[in-house]
Design an enzyme around this catalytic site. Structure first.
Site, PDB file in Angstrom:
ATOM      1  N   ASP A  36      23.393 -14.848   3.136  1.00 45.38           N
ATOM      2  CA  ASP A  36      24.059 -13.649   3.734  1.00 45.38           C
ATOM      3  C   ASP A  36      25.608 -14.064   4.004  1.00 45.38           C
ATOM      4  O   ASP A  36      26.488 -13.416   3.735  1.00 45.38           O
ATOM      5  CB  ASP A  36      23.393 -13.378   5.117  1.00 45.38           C
ATOM      6  CG  ASP A  36      22.281 -12.662   4.854  1.00 45.38           C
ATOM      7  OD1 ASP A  36      21.951 -12.208   3.752  1.00 45.38           O
ATOM      8  OD2 ASP A  36      21.497 -12.512   5.826  1.00 45.38           O
ATOM      9  N   LEU A  82       1.613   5.585 -25.372  1.00 47.76           N
ATOM     10  CA  LEU A  82       0.472   4.688 -25.906  1.00 47.76           C
ATOM     11  C   LEU A  82      -0.792   5.330 -25.815  1.00 47.76           C
ATOM     12  O   LEU A  82      -1.148   6.346 -24.995  1.00 47.76           O
ATOM     13  CB  LEU A  82       0.073   3.447 -24.974  1.00 47.76           C
ATOM     14  CG  LEU A  82       1.289   2.464 -25.015  1.00 47.76           C
ATOM     15  CD1 LEU A  82       1.053   1.401 -23.681  1.00 47.76           C
ATOM     16  CD2 LEU A  82       1.426   1.560 -26.191  1.00 47.76           C
ATOM     17  N   GLU A 112      -0.758  -7.742 -21.911  1.00 43.10           N
ATOM     18  CA  GLU A 112       0.165  -7.330 -20.823  1.00 43.10           C
ATOM     19  C   GLU A 112      -0.593  -6.513 -19.762  1.00 43.10           C
ATOM     20  O   GLU A 112      -1.145  -5.607 -20.315  1.00 43.10           O
ATOM     21  CB  GLU A 112       1.561  -6.743 -21.150  1.00 43.10           C
ATOM     22  CG  GLU A 112       2.286  -7.687 -22.117  1.00 43.10           C
ATOM     23  CD  GLU A 112       3.253  -6.922 -22.854  1.00 43.10           C
ATOM     24  OE1 GLU A 112       3.665  -5.772 -22.493  1.00 43.10           O
ATOM     25  OE2 GLU A 112       3.911  -7.309 -24.175  1.00 43.10           O
ATOM     26  N   LYS A 114      -0.860  -3.161 -17.768  1.00 42.67           N
ATOM     27  CA  LYS A 114      -0.282  -1.857 -17.940  1.00 42.67           C
ATOM     28  C   LYS A 114       0.265  -1.703 -16.407  1.00 42.67           C
ATOM     29  O   LYS A 114      -0.603  -1.149 -15.542  1.00 42.67           O
ATOM     30  CB  LYS A 114      -1.040  -0.991 -18.478  1.00 42.67           C
ATOM     31  CG  LYS A 114      -0.315   0.473 -18.617  1.00 42.67           C
ATOM     32  CD  LYS A 114      -1.228   1.309 -19.541  1.00 42.67           C
ATOM     33  CE  LYS A 114      -0.382   2.601 -19.772  1.00 42.67           C
ATOM     34  NZ  LYS A 114      -0.113   3.277 -18.620  1.00 42.67           N
ATOM     35  N   ARG A 135      12.282   7.573 -18.880  1.00 46.31           N
ATOM     36  CA  ARG A 135      11.836   8.020 -20.118  1.00 46.31           C
ATOM     37  C   ARG A 135      11.849   9.457 -20.705  1.00 46.31           C
ATOM     38  O   ARG A 135      12.254   9.930 -21.803  1.00 46.31           O
ATOM     39  CB  ARG A 135      10.422   7.577 -20.128  1.00 46.31           C
ATOM     40  CG  ARG A 135       9.475   8.153 -21.420  1.00 46.31           C
ATOM     41  CD  ARG A 135       8.378   7.316 -21.577  1.00 46.31           C
ATOM     42  NE  ARG A 135       7.563   7.510 -22.581  1.00 46.31           N
ATOM     43  CZ  ARG A 135       6.709   8.686 -22.629  1.00 46.31           C
ATOM     44  NH1 ARG A 135       6.768   9.291 -21.873  1.00 46.31           N
ATOM     45  NH2 ARG A 135       5.992   8.827 -24.036  1.00 46.31           N
ATOM     46  N   CYS A 410     -15.100   5.714  26.013  1.00 37.64           N
ATOM     47  CA  CYS A 410     -15.153   5.563  27.279  1.00 37.64           C
ATOM     48  C   CYS A 410     -14.634   6.812  28.187  1.00 37.64           C
ATOM     49  O   CYS A 410     -14.880   6.724  29.512  1.00 37.64           O
ATOM     50  CB  CYS A 410     -14.237   4.102  27.771  1.00 37.64           C
ATOM     51  SG  CYS A 410     -12.407   4.593  27.460  1.00 37.64           S
ATOM     52  N   CYS A 438      -6.480   4.400  23.593  1.00 38.62           N
ATOM     53  CA  CYS A 438      -7.255   4.676  24.413  1.00 38.62           C
ATOM     54  C   CYS A 438      -6.787   3.785  25.730  1.00 38.62           C
ATOM     55  O   CYS A 438      -6.419   2.631  25.406  1.00 38.62           O
ATOM     56  CB  CYS A 438      -8.735   4.215  24.149  1.00 38.62           C
ATOM     57  SG  CYS A 438      -9.735   3.685  25.471  1.00 38.62           S
TER      58      CYS A 438
END
Ligand code: IVH
Length: 703
Positions: A36, A82, A112, A114, A135, A410, A438
């Site tokens: 930082d 695909l 790989e 997917k 895409r 309860c 509760c």
């Protein structure tokens, strides 16, 4: 060049290096606070010298202002989809067809995961990110440069200098599971909209006109191929290209590997499938791609999908079923959770009958009614959840549901829980959360029961044979109120409890059925309770159920303080000195030990023979392997991975998840994959199992 220009350039390089180590290699080398400081220095210099600003400066990730609309982007190389395979024989057919075409059965595939996210194209000109696009329909996508730039693992500038002048990198923007869960949990607490799954969350975050939204979301990127390449050449195999992308600073999925033939692909499918639930990101299958580019070319395309690649899918994570009823459950801290009782349905290999609805706000938001057909999602270790309603299938008599106003166990009043609103130097500010709680506290049998179930569980005190049923009965019949009461139980108590449970259930008492051996189970249980008396500080700390103190926090606290007395005496400042302990956990620990009842339980545990050795406080990494970073990969025959990790940690080493230049050595078991390749690539020493055992033996830490 002026001094300022030189310093700015040096800072940019240094910060980029840290970004890469943190977001891509997963191996940071400096603490956040030091990072930082560098960023602030750079920001100050850039503000003082506006003429030295640059769009690829690491300070400019979120710099862009909102866009009015998404511009269209035409993909010069279309982004294909695909074909899918769901069964082994479809993969065999796919491979056989390729083998026939290329004339050998020994076809190498790049295999790989997917990733379940959003496909993205990143355009680098002269190594600088100039455009990010979705895409779309494969021909035309949307310009989301402003959002993509905020994804920390997307480099704004490529490393090295051997990249093509124009390089289009393709890959998936995704939301890691942990980030998704945390983001949704936060939204749920606030009563805000939640995303149904990480894919929707990734897509919804990126397709935003205001880049601040994407910047605030835990997004990440993995590269998996290239599109347009000009002014430079790539290797002749896909896996070699992936190695280049890695070297240029792009993150590539560490599980990517090479497989030979259908058998190799199917083996990979199973290996990844076995780990699907524990991978840090969602996947919906694996992809097999012919590795050789010349063969890819020879194989060509059918309509929109290549003949040289296929996606082999895993069972879906989401299914539809009927919601038969809604019950509420009371947790160990009193939190009330509505639970959907479902018509049993298999989801990704497990039959689901219950799913969480989280809280009242979530039910209202989804407008879930009893009788509805709902979408259930089960992913990884998290509890299955109802994520949607199929509106078209709502029967006319579907009934809306309302939350009870009193605890179903309860009868106590329910109130809105508190959640952290802000952390300031002055302390923590709380506000109402969407979760009802509760107010019965120790009076509520459900809370008492849940606390004891947690206390006895395997990862806590590990009382073998003390199942949830027994604990319910012990609490119901008043034999146990606090965890310490477990250690005062007698054989007579257990037999009396069993008699009363048999009476209640109208079952034949075991004494009648089995005669003399009737008390064997009770003796065994007492034995298990006794065995749990000898324990460790970290287990006790975890078992006590202090809010937000999970196993690893308990371990860190035990190590740092060494004794329960030292921990109980620590104030918030002392607690926050422990690595990874923030103000919230610190406040919970202090509050826990400030409560007289809790101190009394600890005292009773001691009186009743529960004991754990105190240890010398360990405030830095110590041991013969201190300062060393080790990566485990593949399968070891002599021990499990957790076991190996613990042994390394006991010797002071840090076990890391990915290989970088900082890795001291890699332990490679059987079937080690990309991490081993990476180690070889970087010249990091590799130990096989035998050498690793040898090392452990030398330090007296072998199994
Ligand atoms: S390769 C021609 N590799 O799956 C090659 N795609 O249906 C096309 N995806 O839209 C893509 N992980 O978003 C490839 N390792 C991976 C992938 C992957 C996820 C997605 C991608 C694409 C869809 C294809």
């Amino acid at each position: 060049m002026s001094d300022a220009a030189r310093r700015i350039e040096a800072l940019r390089r240094e910060i980029e290096g840290h970004n890469h180590r943190y977001h891509v290699l997963d191996a940071p080398t400096i603490p956040d606070i030091a990072y930082d400081r560098l960023v602030r220095e750079l920001e100050a210099l850039e503000a003082a010298h506006p003429e030295l600003q640059s769009p690829d400066s690491p300070t400019r990730r979120v710099g862009a202002s909102p866009v009015a609309e998404f511009a269209e982007v035409r993909h010069r190389v279309p982004m294909l989809s695909l074909s899918n395979a769901f069964a082994d024989d479809e993969v065999e057919t796919f491979v056989a067809r390729i083998a026939e075409k290329v004339g050998t059965a020994e076809v190498d595939f790049s295999v790989e995961p997917k990733l379940d996210g959003l496909a993205i194209s990143l355009l680098y000109e002269d190594g600088v990110l100039v455009r990010g696009a979705t895409r779309g329909d494969g021909e035309t996508g949307e310009d989301v440069t402003h959002s993509v730039r905020t994804v920390r693992s997307v480099p704004l500038r490529l490393r090295g200098d051997d990249w093509p002048r124009t390089l289009e990198v393709r890959g998936e923007v995704y939301m890691p599971r942990a980030g998704f869960e945390a983001m949704n949990a936060q939204a749920r607490e606030r009563g805000e909209k939640v995303f149904a799954n990480p894919r929707n969350a990734a897509a919804g975050s990126l397709r935003q006109l205001d880049p601040k939204i994407a910047a605030s979301r835990p997004l990440a990127f993995f590269a998996y191929s290239v599109g347009l390449v000009e002014g430079g050449a790539l290797p002749d195999r896909h896996t070699a290209t992936l190695a280049h992308l890695r070297a240029w600073g792009l993150p590539v999925c560490p599980e990517a590997d090479v497989a030979v033939g259908a058998a190799g692909c199917l083996d990979y499918f199973r290996r990844i499938g076995a780990r699907r639930d524990t991978l840090p990101y969602e996947i919906d299958g694996v992809v097999y791609k012919v590795d050789r580019y010349d063969w890819q070319q020879a194989l060509g395309f059918v309509s929109r999908a290549p003949r040289w690649a296929i996606a082999h899918k895993y069972p879906a994570r989401e299914e539809m079923t009927v919601l038969e009823a809604i019950d509420v459950q009371v947790g160990r801290t009193g939190a009330i959770t509505p639970v959907a009782r479902l018509k049993p349905v298999p989801v990704a290999g497990v039959v689901v009958t219950n799913a969480t609805l989280h809280n009242e706000d979530q039910i209202r938001r989804l407008d879930v009614r009893v009788g509805d057909t709902v979408v259930v999602r089960r992913a990884g270790d998290v509890i299955p959840e109802v994520v949607g309603v199929v509106a078209e299938r709502r029967p006319p008599d579907a009934t809306p549901w309302t939350m009870p106003t009193t605890c179903p166990v309860c009868g106590s009043r329910l109130e809105r829980g508190k959640k952290v609103a802000r952390q300031t130097k002055a302390g923590i500010e709380y506000e109402d959360s969407a979760v009802l709680t509760c107010t019965g506290g120790l009076f509520c049998a459900a809370q008492v029961r849940e606390r004891i179930i947690h206390f006895a569980s395997r990862r806590a005190m590990d009382i073998e044979g003390l199942g949830d049923r027994f604990i319910e009965d012990l609490v119901e019949f008043g034999f146990v109120e606090t965890p310490a009461d477990l250690y005062a139980l007698t054989l007579d108590d257990l037999l009396a409890m069993k008699r009363r449970a048999d009476e209640r259930d109208g079952t034949t008492p075991e004494t009648v059925k089995k005669g003399k051996v009737a008390s064997k189970w009770a003796e065994n249980l007492l034995g298990a309770i006794d065995a749990s008396r000898a324990t460790t500080l970290e287990r006790v700390l975890f078992a006590l159920g202090i809010r937000d103190v999970g196993e690893s926090t308990a371990k860190a606290l035990a190590r740092w303080f060494g004794s329960l007395e030292a921990l109980a005496a620590a104030d918030e400042a002392a607690l926050m000195a422990v690595p990874d302990i923030g103000p919230i956990v610190a406040a919970h620990v202090v509050a826990f030990f400030a409560e007289p009842h809790n101190r009394e339980v600890v005292e009773r545990l001691r009186e009743r023979g529960v004991r754990w050795p105190d240890q010398a406080p360990q405030r830095t990494a110590e041991g013969p392997l201190a300062g060393q970073t080790v990566v485990l990969t593949g399968t070891l025959s002599s021990m499990g991975r957790d076991d190996a990790k613990e042994r390394l940690e006991a010797l002071g080493a840090k076990a890391a998840g990915s290989v970088s230049k900082k890795t001291t050595f890699v332990v490679a078991g059987a079937e080690a994959g990309s991490k081993l390749d990476k180690a070889n690539e970087l010249g990091v020493p590799v130990l096989d199992e035998e050498a690793f055992l040898d090392l452990l033996r030398r330090h007296g830490a072998a199994p």
